[in-house]
Design a protein around this motif. Structure first.
Motif, PDB file in Angstrom:
ATOM      1  N   ARG A  57     109.052  37.493  35.808  1.00  0.00           N
ATOM      2  CA  ARG A  57     109.641  36.668  34.752  1.00  0.00           C
ATOM      3  C   ARG A  57     108.652  36.456  33.615  1.00  0.00           C
ATOM      4  NH1 ARG A  57     111.732  30.832  36.427  1.00  0.00           N
ATOM      5  NH2 ARG A  57     109.481  30.474  36.487  1.00  0.00           N
ATOM      6  N   GLU A  58     107.385  36.193  33.970  1.00  0.00           N
ATOM      7  CA  GLU A  58     106.369  36.019  32.938  1.00  0.00           C
ATOM      8  C   GLU A  58     106.180  37.297  32.132  1.00  0.00           C
ATOM      9  OE1 GLU A  58     102.929  34.737  35.010  1.00  0.00           O
ATOM     10  OE2 GLU A  58     103.592  32.641  35.216  1.00  0.00           O
ATOM     11  N   ASN A  59     106.227  38.450  32.819  1.00  0.00           N
ATOM     12  CA  ASN A  59     106.098  39.727  32.112  1.00  0.00           C
ATOM     13  C   ASN A  59     107.261  39.950  31.155  1.00  0.00           C
ATOM     14  OD1 ASN A  59     103.690  40.371  33.360  1.00  0.00           O
ATOM     15  ND2 ASN A  59     104.658  41.534  35.013  1.00  0.00           N
ATOM     16  N   LYS A  60     108.474  39.587  31.623  1.00  0.00           N
ATOM     17  CA  LYS A  60     109.649  39.731  30.761  1.00  0.00           C
ATOM     18  C   LYS A  60     109.535  38.818  29.538  1.00  0.00           C
ATOM     19  CE  LYS A  60     113.024  41.192  34.248  1.00  0.00           C
ATOM     20  NZ  LYS A  60     114.286  40.837  34.953  1.00  0.00           N
ATOM     21  N   GLU A  61     109.109  37.582  29.769  1.00  0.00           N
ATOM     22  CA  GLU A  61     108.952  36.649  28.649  1.00  0.00           C
ATOM     23  C   GLU A  61     107.879  37.150  27.692  1.00  0.00           C
ATOM     24  OE1 GLU A  61     108.064  32.932  30.443  1.00  0.00           O
ATOM     25  OE2 GLU A  61     110.135  32.526  31.086  1.00  0.00           O
ATOM     26  N   HIS A  62     106.797  37.663  28.238  1.00  0.00           N
ATOM     27  CA  HIS A  62     105.724  38.189  27.394  1.00  0.00           C
ATOM     28  C   HIS A  62     106.215  39.395  26.596  1.00  0.00           C
ATOM     29  CE1 HIS A  62     101.651  38.908  26.077  1.00  0.00           C
ATOM     30  NE2 HIS A  62     101.673  40.140  26.589  1.00  0.00           N
ATOM     31  N   ALA A  63     106.969  40.287  27.292  1.00  0.00           N
ATOM     32  CA  ALA A  63     107.508  41.463  26.603  1.00  0.00           C
ATOM     33  C   ALA A  63     108.481  41.049  25.508  1.00  0.00           C
ATOM     34  CB  ALA A  63     108.197  42.388  27.611  1.00  0.00           C
ATOM     35  N   ALA A  64     109.296  40.019  25.786  1.00  0.00           N
ATOM     36  CA  ALA A  64     110.242  39.529  24.782  1.00  0.00           C
ATOM     37  C   ALA A  64     109.507  38.956  23.576  1.00  0.00           C
ATOM     38  CB  ALA A  64     111.167  38.485  25.394  1.00  0.00           C
TER      39      ALA A  64
END
Length: 232
Positions: A57-64
């Motif tokens: 989830r953190e990776n997705k938020e960072h990617a976003a």
């Protein structure tokens, strides 16, 4: 006597078997210990899954966030290029916005031009002013360097006679206004003016009307002038 010997042997064998069973029992783990290990492993696995989901989830938020930042940067780059284009356009308009010319028909001497059996482009050869170099003294044609409103004026002179005097202003191939005069004797003149919206590359020039003539001398009676009012 035989019974007496066998019985101690049986006791010895049974005693050995009992000790061996106890040793095997000690080597094998207790079912309660296995359940505890399984519970610990399950808890560890659950924690790892939770941490993995959290990391994903953190990776997705960072990617976003990175994608959003990239989009913002692209917008800023586009806006900067647009502003640079506008600045260049304004610079170009300021550069070509200084347009004005005045010319008379004859460079030297005096006399008439015409009459001719068809309309003929007048070439104004004496050019005291040609700011922006939009007027061509070799062809008599003015070419708009920038889109805008232009004002033109022309004056024609005549010394009288059988033929009238007339000059029509032409935009590209369109006849706009004419200055016309028929003076049977003595000197006469006529004039006209117009404001035109021109696109870049539009041409404006004067044509001598069919079977007419115009007069000019060192006093510069027959003239053609124009200038840019403002860009659009």
């Amino acid at each position: 006597m035989k019974i007496t010997v066998i019985f101690p042997l049986l006791l010895l064998v049974c005693s050995g078997c009992t000790d061996q069973n106890k040793q095997i029992a000690k080597q094998q783990p207790c079912p309660q210990d296995i359940n505890a290990v399984l519970r610990e492993m399950t808890a560890t696995l659950t924690q790892q899954k939770f941490e993995m989901r959290l990391l994903q989830r953190e990776n997705k938020e960072h990617a976003a966030k990175l994608e959003q930042q990239e989009t913002e940067l692209k917008k800023q780059e586009t806006e900067l290029k647009k502003q640079e284009t506008e600045v260049d356009k304004l610079k170009q308009q300021l550069k070509v916005g200084q347009v004005a010319f005045s010319a008379s028909l004859l460079a030297t001497g005096s006399g008439h031009v015409g009459p001719f059996p068809k309309q003929t482009t007048l070439i104004f050869k004496h050019v005291p002013t040609n700011i922006g170099k939009a007027y061509n003294p070799h062809t008599g044609i003015f070419t708009a360097p920038v889109r805008g409103a232009y004002h033109f004026e022309w004056y024609i002179g005549t010394q009288g006679g059988a033929q009238p005097s007339g000059a029509v202003l032409v935009k590209n191939s369109q006849h706009i206004f004419i200055a016309y005069e028929h003076q049977p004797s003595h000197y006469g003149s006529s004039a006209n003016g117009v404001t035109l919206l021109l696109e870049v590359g539009d041409v404006v020039f004067l044509r001598l009307w069919v079977n007419t003539k115009v007069f000019d001398n060192s006093n510069h009676h027959t003239t053609f002038s124009g200038h840019l009012l403002f860009t659009m």
